[in-house]
Design a protein around this motif. Structure first.
Motif, PDB file in Angstrom:
ATOM      1  N   VAL A   5      38.089  -9.611 -43.909  1.00 53.48           N
ATOM      2  CA  VAL A   5      37.150  -9.186 -42.870  1.00 53.48           C
ATOM      3  C   VAL A   5      35.813  -9.844 -43.165  1.00 53.48           C
ATOM      4  CG1 VAL A   5      35.980  -7.241 -41.760  1.00 53.48           C
ATOM      5  CG2 VAL A   5      38.339  -6.984 -42.568  1.00 53.48           C
ATOM      6  N   THR A   6      35.358 -10.721 -42.255  1.00 57.77           N
ATOM      7  CA  THR A   6      34.015 -11.296 -42.390  1.00 57.77           C
ATOM      8  C   THR A   6      33.052 -10.361 -41.671  1.00 57.77           C
ATOM      9  OG1 THR A   6      34.117 -12.628 -40.366  1.00 57.77           O
ATOM     10  CG2 THR A   6      34.958 -13.634 -42.394  1.00 57.77           C
ATOM     11  N   GLY A   7      31.814 -10.355 -42.111  1.00 55.15           N
ATOM     12  CA  GLY A   7      30.860  -9.409 -41.532  1.00 55.15           C
ATOM     13  C   GLY A   7      31.175  -7.991 -41.939  1.00 55.15           C
ATOM     14  N   ALA A   8      31.702  -7.836 -43.133  1.00 51.58           N
ATOM     15  CA  ALA A   8      32.191  -6.536 -43.591  1.00 51.58           C
ATOM     16  C   ALA A   8      31.097  -5.525 -43.880  1.00 51.58           C
ATOM     17  CB  ALA A   8      33.058  -6.716 -44.837  1.00 51.58           C
ATOM     18  N   ASP A   9      29.842  -5.946 -43.852  1.00 54.44           N
ATOM     19  CA  ASP A   9      28.769  -4.981 -44.073  1.00 54.44           C
ATOM     20  C   ASP A   9      28.075  -4.586 -42.772  1.00 54.44           C
ATOM     21  OD1 ASP A   9      27.560  -7.428 -43.715  1.00 54.44           O
ATOM     22  OD2 ASP A   9      26.172  -7.231 -45.389  1.00 54.44           O
ATOM     23  N   LEU A  53      34.141 -10.932 -37.862  1.00 57.47           N
ATOM     24  CA  LEU A  53      33.155 -10.079 -37.202  1.00 57.47           C
ATOM     25  C   LEU A  53      31.731 -10.471 -37.562  1.00 57.47           C
ATOM     26  CD1 LEU A  53      34.938  -6.654 -37.783  1.00 57.47           C
ATOM     27  CD2 LEU A  53      34.950  -8.050 -35.703  1.00 57.47           C
ATOM     28  N   ALA A  54      31.572 -11.540 -38.337  1.00 54.48           N
ATOM     29  CA  ALA A  54      30.245 -11.959 -38.767  1.00 54.48           C
ATOM     30  C   ALA A  54      29.488 -12.595 -37.600  1.00 54.48           C
ATOM     31  CB  ALA A  54      30.354 -12.957 -39.913  1.00 54.48           C
ATOM     32  N   GLY A  55      28.212 -12.335 -37.548  1.00 52.49           N
ATOM     33  CA  GLY A  55      27.375 -12.938 -36.526  1.00 52.49           C
ATOM     34  C   GLY A  55      26.036 -12.235 -36.448  1.00 52.49           C
ATOM     35  N   VAL A  56      25.149 -12.821 -35.688  1.00 56.86           N
ATOM     36  CA  VAL A  56      23.831 -12.239 -35.465  1.00 56.86           C
ATOM     37  C   VAL A  56      23.826 -11.633 -34.073  1.00 56.86           C
ATOM     38  CG1 VAL A  56      21.381 -12.749 -35.210  1.00 56.86           C
ATOM     39  CG2 VAL A  56      22.703 -13.875 -36.993  1.00 56.86           C
ATOM     40  N   ASN A  57      23.534 -10.352 -33.974  1.00 59.04           N
ATOM     41  CA  ASN A  57      23.521  -9.724 -32.649  1.00 59.04           C
ATOM     42  C   ASN A  57      22.135  -9.232 -32.229  1.00 59.04           C
ATOM     43  OD1 ASN A  57      23.346  -7.548 -34.318  1.00 59.04           O
ATOM     44  ND2 ASN A  57      25.125  -6.477 -33.536  1.00 59.04           N
ATOM     45  N   ARG A  58      21.169  -9.298 -33.127  1.00 59.76           N
ATOM     46  CA  ARG A  58      19.795  -8.925 -32.782  1.00 59.76           C
ATOM     47  C   ARG A  58      18.818  -9.962 -33.346  1.00 59.76           C
ATOM     48  NH1 ARG A  58      20.397  -3.002 -34.846  1.00 59.76           N
ATOM     49  NH2 ARG A  58      22.337  -2.599 -33.806  1.00 59.76           N
ATOM     50  N   PRO A  59      18.891 -11.191 -32.838  1.00 57.34           N
ATOM     51  CA  PRO A  59      18.026 -12.242 -33.381  1.00 57.34           C
ATOM     52  C   PRO A  59      16.578 -12.081 -32.922  1.00 57.34           C
ATOM     53  CG  PRO A  59      19.177 -13.052 -31.470  1.00 57.34           C
ATOM     54  CD  PRO A  59      19.716 -11.662 -31.738  1.00 57.34           C
ATOM     55  N   ASP A  60      15.682 -12.703 -33.682  1.00 56.91           N
ATOM     56  CA  ASP A  60      14.280 -12.729 -33.272  1.00 56.91           C
ATOM     57  C   ASP A  60      14.054 -13.742 -32.158  1.00 56.91           C
ATOM     58  OD1 ASP A  60      13.530 -10.768 -35.110  1.00 56.91           O
ATOM     59  OD2 ASP A  60      13.249 -12.256 -36.695  1.00 56.91           O
ATOM     60  N   THR A  61      14.858 -14.817 -32.158  1.00 58.71           N
ATOM     61  CA  THR A  61      14.741 -15.850 -31.120  1.00 58.71           C
ATOM     62  C   THR A  61      16.134 -16.253 -30.649  1.00 58.71           C
ATOM     63  OG1 THR A  61      14.862 -17.700 -32.670  1.00 58.71           O
ATOM     64  CG2 THR A  61      12.658 -16.778 -32.239  1.00 58.71           C
ATOM     65  N   MET A  62      16.199 -16.873 -29.493  1.00 62.80           N
ATOM     66  CA  MET A  62      17.480 -17.362 -28.992  1.00 62.80           C
ATOM     67  C   MET A  62      18.004 -18.486 -29.889  1.00 62.80           C
ATOM     68  SD  MET A  62      18.557 -15.486 -26.662  1.00 62.80           S
ATOM     69  CE  MET A  62      19.951 -16.431 -26.122  1.00 62.80           C
ATOM     70  N   PHE A  65      19.924 -17.041 -32.684  1.00 59.71           N
ATOM     71  CA  PHE A  65      21.229 -16.589 -32.207  1.00 59.71           C
ATOM     72  C   PHE A  65      22.227 -17.748 -32.179  1.00 59.71           C
ATOM     73  CE2 PHE A  65      24.295 -15.949 -28.811  1.00 59.71           C
ATOM     74  CZ  PHE A  65      24.816 -14.719 -29.138  1.00 59.71           C
ATOM     75  N   TYR A  66      21.834 -18.874 -31.600  1.00 59.39           N
ATOM     76  CA  TYR A  66      22.749 -20.008 -31.481  1.00 59.39           C
ATOM     77  C   TYR A  66      23.049 -20.656 -32.821  1.00 59.39           C
ATOM     78  CZ  TYR A  66      22.501 -19.594 -26.460  1.00 59.39           C
ATOM     79  OH  TYR A  66      22.597 -19.123 -25.196  1.00 59.39           O
ATOM     80  N   VAL A  67      22.049 -20.757 -33.683  1.00 59.82           N
ATOM     81  CA  VAL A  67      22.271 -21.355 -35.000  1.00 59.82           C
ATOM     82  C   VAL A  67      23.242 -20.497 -35.811  1.00 59.82           C
ATOM     83  CG1 VAL A  67      21.180 -21.879 -37.223  1.00 59.82           C
ATOM     84  CG2 VAL A  67      20.122 -22.642 -35.085  1.00 59.82           C
ATOM     85  N   ALA A  68      23.028 -19.199 -35.810  1.00 57.64           N
ATOM     86  CA  ALA A  68      23.862 -18.299 -36.624  1.00 57.64           C
ATOM     87  C   ALA A  68      25.256 -18.102 -36.063  1.00 57.64           C
ATOM     88  CB  ALA A  68      23.171 -16.945 -36.744  1.00 57.64           C
ATOM     89  N   ASN A  69      25.394 -18.051 -34.754  1.00 55.19           N
ATOM     90  CA  ASN A  69      26.691 -17.743 -34.164  1.00 55.19           C
ATOM     91  C   ASN A  69      27.516 -18.964 -33.771  1.00 55.19           C
ATOM     92  OD1 ASN A  69      26.448 -14.896 -34.325  1.00 55.19           O
ATOM     93  ND2 ASN A  69      24.969 -14.987 -32.688  1.00 55.19           N
ATOM     94  N   ALA A  70      26.881 -20.045 -33.452  1.00 54.79           N
ATOM     95  CA  ALA A  70      27.614 -21.241 -33.067  1.00 54.79           C
ATOM     96  C   ALA A  70      27.601 -22.292 -34.173  1.00 54.79           C
ATOM     97  CB  ALA A  70      27.037 -21.838 -31.782  1.00 54.79           C
ATOM     98  N   GLY A  71      26.593 -22.238 -35.011  1.00 57.53           N
ATOM     99  CA  GLY A  71      26.477 -23.249 -36.079  1.00 57.53           C
ATOM    100  C   GLY A  71      27.374 -22.936 -37.215  1.00 57.53           C
TER     101      GLY A  71
END
Length: 71
Positions: A5-9, A53-62, A65-71
């Protein structure tokens, strides 16, 4: 069955891990943001399933969001 499980925390990941650990036929491994990428490679090679399940769902900037979730 071995499950990673990624994003386990995160909220969903933490609760999923708790539930999976209750099942006697499931061996759960976890990966969180601060774990190194070499650990991820090792974990992926030793499991039957990956629940990502890892990812950023409350980023400070768009951009964040794209760097963390698509990169």
């Amino acid at each position: 069955m071995r499950v990673l499980v990624t994003g386990a925390d995160g909220f969903i990941g933490r609760n999923l891990v708790l539930r999976l650990e209750e099942l006697p036929v499931v061996d759960v491994s976890t990966y969180v943001r601060n774990d190194g990428s070499s650990r991820l490679s090792e974990l992926v090679s030793n499991v039957d399933w990956v629940i990502h399940l890892a990812g950023v769902n409350r980023p400070d900037t768009m951009e964040e969001f794209y760097v963390a979730n698509a990169g």
